[in-house]
Each structure stands twice: as C-alpha cells, then as structure tokens.
Design a protein around this motif. Structure first.
Motif, PDB file in Angstrom:
ATOM      1  N   TRP A  29      -4.353  -3.174   6.164  1.00 31.83           N
ATOM      2  CA  TRP A  29      -4.330  -4.185   5.111  1.00 31.83           C
ATOM      3  C   TRP A  29      -3.745  -5.482   5.671  1.00 31.83           C
ATOM      4  O   TRP A  29      -2.739  -5.471   6.380  1.00 31.83           O
ATOM      5  CB  TRP A  29      -3.485  -3.713   3.928  1.00 31.83           C
TER       6      TRP A  29
ATOM      7  N   ALA B 152     -10.023   0.259   5.260  1.00 32.40           N
ATOM      8  CA  ALA B 152     -10.310   1.688   5.127  1.00 32.40           C
ATOM      9  C   ALA B 152     -11.090   2.002   3.848  1.00 32.40           C
ATOM     10  O   ALA B 152     -11.569   3.128   3.666  1.00 32.40           O
ATOM     11  CB  ALA B 152      -9.013   2.493   5.146  1.00 32.40           C
ATOM     12  N   GLU B 153     -11.193   1.002   2.956  1.00 39.01           N
ATOM     13  CA  GLU B 153     -11.916   1.190   1.706  1.00 39.01           C
ATOM     14  C   GLU B 153     -13.416   1.030   1.928  1.00 39.01           C
ATOM     15  O   GLU B 153     -13.857   0.518   2.961  1.00 39.01           O
ATOM     16  CB  GLU B 153     -11.419   0.174   0.674  1.00 39.01           C
TER      17      GLU B 153
ATOM     18  N   THR C 276      -8.916  -4.707   3.024  1.00 37.94           N
ATOM     19  CA  THR C 276      -8.467  -3.306   3.018  1.00 37.94           C
ATOM     20  C   THR C 276      -9.533  -2.510   3.761  1.00 37.94           C
ATOM     21  O   THR C 276     -10.414  -1.888   3.144  1.00 37.94           O
ATOM     22  CB  THR C 276      -8.293  -2.784   1.574  1.00 37.94           C
TER      23      THR C 276
ATOM     24  N   HIS D 117       0.836  -1.198   0.000  1.00 36.89           N
ATOM     25  CA  HIS D 117       0.000   0.000   0.000  1.00 36.89           C
ATOM     26  C   HIS D 117       0.873   1.252   0.000  1.00 36.89           C
ATOM     27  O   HIS D 117       0.997   1.952  -0.997  1.00 36.89           O
ATOM     28  CB  HIS D 117      -0.939  -0.020   1.220  1.00 36.89           C
ATOM     29  N   ARG D 118       1.574   1.507   1.110  1.00 38.76           N
ATOM     30  CA  ARG D 118       2.394   2.714   1.224  1.00 38.76           C
ATOM     31  C   ARG D 118       3.807   2.405   1.723  1.00 38.76           C
ATOM     32  O   ARG D 118       4.560   3.315   2.039  1.00 38.76           O
ATOM     33  CB  ARG D 118       1.708   3.704   2.187  1.00 38.76           C
TER      34      ARG D 118
ATOM     35  N   PHE E 178      -0.606   0.467   9.638  1.00 37.52           N
ATOM     36  CA  PHE E 178      -0.793   1.791   9.037  1.00 37.52           C
ATOM     37  C   PHE E 178      -2.247   2.000   8.591  1.00 37.52           C
ATOM     38  O   PHE E 178      -2.904   2.969   8.973  1.00 37.52           O
ATOM     39  CB  PHE E 178       0.171   1.922   7.846  1.00 37.52           C
ATOM     40  N   HIS E 179      -2.780   1.063   7.771  1.00 34.85           N
ATOM     41  CA  HIS E 179      -4.160   1.179   7.289  1.00 34.85           C
ATOM     42  C   HIS E 179      -4.944  -0.129   7.396  1.00 34.85           C
ATOM     43  O   HIS E 179      -6.038  -0.234   6.848  1.00 34.85           O
ATOM     44  CB  HIS E 179      -4.186   1.652   5.833  1.00 34.85           C
TER      45      HIS E 179
END
Length: 449
Positions: free
Chosen positions: A93, A106-107, A104, A71-72, A90-91
C-alpha cells in the motif's frame, strides 16, 4: 506554587490534552532539512506524543503521516520511497504526503478500494533549514495558518543556520528557562572574560551595544535586573534592565513567541529563535534558527561547533546526565559558576533536567524575577480556555488568529544613558536593520507604535 491538576494541564501535550490542543494549532518543528540528506529521505518522528514518519517524495514535497500503515499496522519507517509516496513493504500500500492511499496492489486489478483509504497526515513546509507541520484541526479544503514574518523566516537562507538538540524533560520547563532573564547572571556566569573577538557562534561572548564591555562582565557584575513584561500580539516582550552604577543602563530585550518559541539576542550581529518541542511528556527537542543581520552565517563553523557536542543521528548531547554534565569542582572555582564547561546549552540542560522529567510545580516558590514565567502560564491557560469555550481568538499565527502579521520581534542588547534608555533598544535595532542587506524596516516602525 500551583496545584497538581494545573501542573498536569500546563505540561501534558499528547492527543486529547488541553495544552496539546493549543500547541496543535500552531506550526511545529518536525525535523531539520539536513536530516533528509542522503539516498533515503525518511525519518521516524515522535511529536506531541504521536508516532509518525516524515519523508520527502520525488517531487521534493515533505510529508508527515501516521507511522503505522492503516492496513495491518506495519511500520512505515521501513517503507519504500517510490511512485509518488511511501509504500508499505508488507502488502505494497502506497501513501502520498496528504495521507491518501495511491495503490493497494494485492487487491483485484479493477479495485477502487484504495480511493477510500486515507491515513493521518499533517501539512508540512520548509523554512530556513527546518521542516514544520501543522497538526491542528482543518475542515476539508481549509488551509493551515500562514507563517508570521519573523526575522528567521524573512532572512535569506545564507543569513540563517538551523540546529537542534535533545533535552530529557518536559517541554514547559525547557521553555521557562528561556523566559527567565535573571538566571543568566548565575547559570551562565563566567568568572573571567574571553576575547569577544573570538566568540563567533557563541552566546554572551560579544561586546555590548558598541561598547568595549563584554556581555559576560555585565552578567557577572550586575546580577539583579529589573524585569518588565509586556503582552504583545505575538506573546510577551521581556525587558531586563541592569543599572551599571548610575553611569549607564544595560537594556536586554527578549521575546516569548506564543506558544513555544523565544527570540533572544546572541550577539550584536545575531539573534536566536528557538522552539521547545515535545516529543512526549518527558522529552523534548530544542530547535533554533540563528539569524544574522551582518555577514552571511558561517554555516560550516556553526555546524562544526555544535557537532562537537551532539551525537548523530538523534542529536543527543554528548555531555549530560549520563556523565554528570562533565561537572568539575576545580573549574567551578576558577572558570564557570556551574563547573560544567563553557557551553551554555550544557548549563541549561542541567538546570531543566535536574527538575525531574516533569517538574513538580506544587513545591516551587516564584519570586519577583519570575514575572515572565507567571505571565506565560496565564497566557497558556487563557488559550486553553479559549479552545474549551470557543469564545475569543487565540494569539496571532494560529488558525483562529487570522493572517500572520508578526514582525521581528526585536531582540537586542544595548547600553544607554540611565535617564534616557526607553527608546534605546528601538534605535539599536533600527541601526542594525538599516545596515542589514535583507532588513525589514516594518519591524522598527511597528515596534515604535
């Protein structure tokens, strides 16, 4: 003496390198299973120059995936081990052992974006205390190569013990000391013999071949072995012959298992199978499985002996170049040839690290006793050519080599009549296997063919 270009070809193993392409087509040790003990079985791993993270999920499956989230780019070594995978903090995943993104979060709730995300992942298996990964190319649905039927994998867990240690040099010079039979008479020379009955878990401390001759005495008093090298379907078989003043022949059989392993005798009861595994081009680990043909291994004692010499959690030697390998001139005069203590790992470590991070082989002068080193380099160069041209097959135990069928290999020390030593190593091994609770008789019959 070889060219600088050839030295680079033989030693570099990172992504896109020629030797690295060979090594990636064989199973590579990743970590000891002991390293996954505790509440959080997640370990950072650098292997063949790749930054990775190894973990064991709730189902007991081992995974080896890219250390950086696709992702990042956050570091997954700090991930949450949950919900079937390793989740990036972080998010959120989440990635399973195959590298597939599971979620995922945050999606949008109805998003199927996660199904399109897959990070680099390598299949893993565990064998007798070591987690191995296959890093070679595989087509969709293609299985990695099978493991060969080496003694260290065939033997039950109770008859094996695994350990590892860090070496601060290139993998090839670490491997080459293991296929150099002549060095043992010097680098590992003891100026006096200890009681072999007190040598459990230590190399070169046993009696030889049912005699009352300590191995240390043979190495010390007969330093000029005649070395024979044979090409086999697993790599190289190396026979070292020491004529004991015409009264007997000492026969030592060791093996190079292509591409990075050796199998050698440790004692009359045990063998050592050892891999030399690149972390990067200037650092490697040795991984070893000690295999017993007699009684079950005293794992607690073997582990305690080695933990005296290594610092956790990264298995860094306590004695090394930072403290001059504990070199003592007085001991060099009275106890050991090196003056670096009794442990042969320290001796080997000094020998290979003193060559520099990557040995400059343009300045070396190989001699008659280096026959196995030259044979191995030719084998590696031939494998490199095979991959580059796409012609022929790599040795057994690779994806191109077909099903794994290597047995043994036989690794023994024995003493025989000087005019009738040829089959003595096979007979010694057969007697040992016949008495072993888990013996694989196919090894002896295969060797005799």
């Amino acid at each position: 003496m070889i060219s600088e270009e050839m030295n680079r070809t033989l030693t570099r193993t990172g992504p896109g390198t020629e030797a690295g392409a060979v090594l990636r087509r064989y199973w590579q040790p990743v970590a000891l299973t002991d390293e996954f003990d505790g509440d959080r079985p997640v370990r950072p791993v650098t292997l063949l120059g790749e930054r990775l993270v190894a973990f064991r999920d709730e189902q007991g499956r081992y995974g080896l995936i890219d250390r950086h989230c696709p992702h990042r780019g956050a570091d997954l070594c700090f991930g949450r081990l949950e919900d079937g995978g390793l989740r990036c903090p972080f998010h959120g995943w989440n990635f399973d052992v195959s590298g597939q993104c599971l979620e995922t979060p945050a999606e949008p709730e109805d998003s199927t974006f996660f199904q399109k995300i897959k990070t680099t992942a390598y299949p893993c298996v565990e064998r007798n205390g070591i987690v191995f990964a296959y890093m070679g190319p595989l087509e969709d649905g293609e299985e990695p190569p099978a493991f060969p039927s080496l003694d260290c994998f065939v033997a039950p867990d109770a008859y094996t013990f695994a350990f590892k240690g860090l070496i601060e040099c290139n993998w090839l010079q670490a491997l080459e000391v293991g296929i150099d039979p002549a060095h043992a008479s010097f680098l590992h020379r003891y100026l006096e013999d200890d009681d072999p009955n007190q040598g459990y878990g230590k190399q070169f401390r046993d009696f030889v071949g049912g005699t009352d001759i300590p191995m240390t005495r043979i190495l010390r008093e007969f330093p000029r072995p005649k070395i024979q090298v044979e090409n086999t379907d697993f790599g190289l078989r190396i026979k070292s012959l020491r004529d004991l003043n015409g009264e007997a022949m000492h026969v030592r059989v060791t093996n190079q298992i292509f591409p990075q392993a050796i199998t050698i005798p440790m004692s009359q009861e045990m063998t050592i199978t050892q891999w030399h595994v690149p972390v990067d081009d200037e650092t490697c680990y040795w991984y070893a499985i000690f295999t017993s043909f007699g009684k079950p291994v005293d794992k607690a004692l073997m582990k305690a002996q080695r933990l005296d010499l290594y610092e956790m959690p990264d298995y860094i030697p306590k004695i090394g170049k930072r403290n001059n390998y504990a070199y003592d001139p007085a001991q060099q005069q009275s106890r050991t040839y090196t003056g670096m203590g009794d442990d042969i790992n320290v001796h080997d470590q000094w020998a290979v690290e003193s060559l520099g991070p990557i040995q400059d082989r343009t300045k070396e002068h190989l001699a008659t006793s280096d026959i196995a080193i030259g044979a191995y380099r030719r084998l590696l160069l031939r494998a490199i050519k095979t991959i580059k041209t796409g012609e022929g097959k790599l040795p057994i135990n690779s994806a191109e080599g077909g099903p794994a069928s290597v047995f043994g290999p036989i690794a023994v020390d024995t003493v025989a009549p000087p005019d009738n030593w040829t089959d003595s190593w096979i007979a010694t091994d057969k007697a040992r296997r016949d008495a072993a609770p888990w013996s694989n008789e196919a090894v002896t019959s295969a060797a005799a063919e």
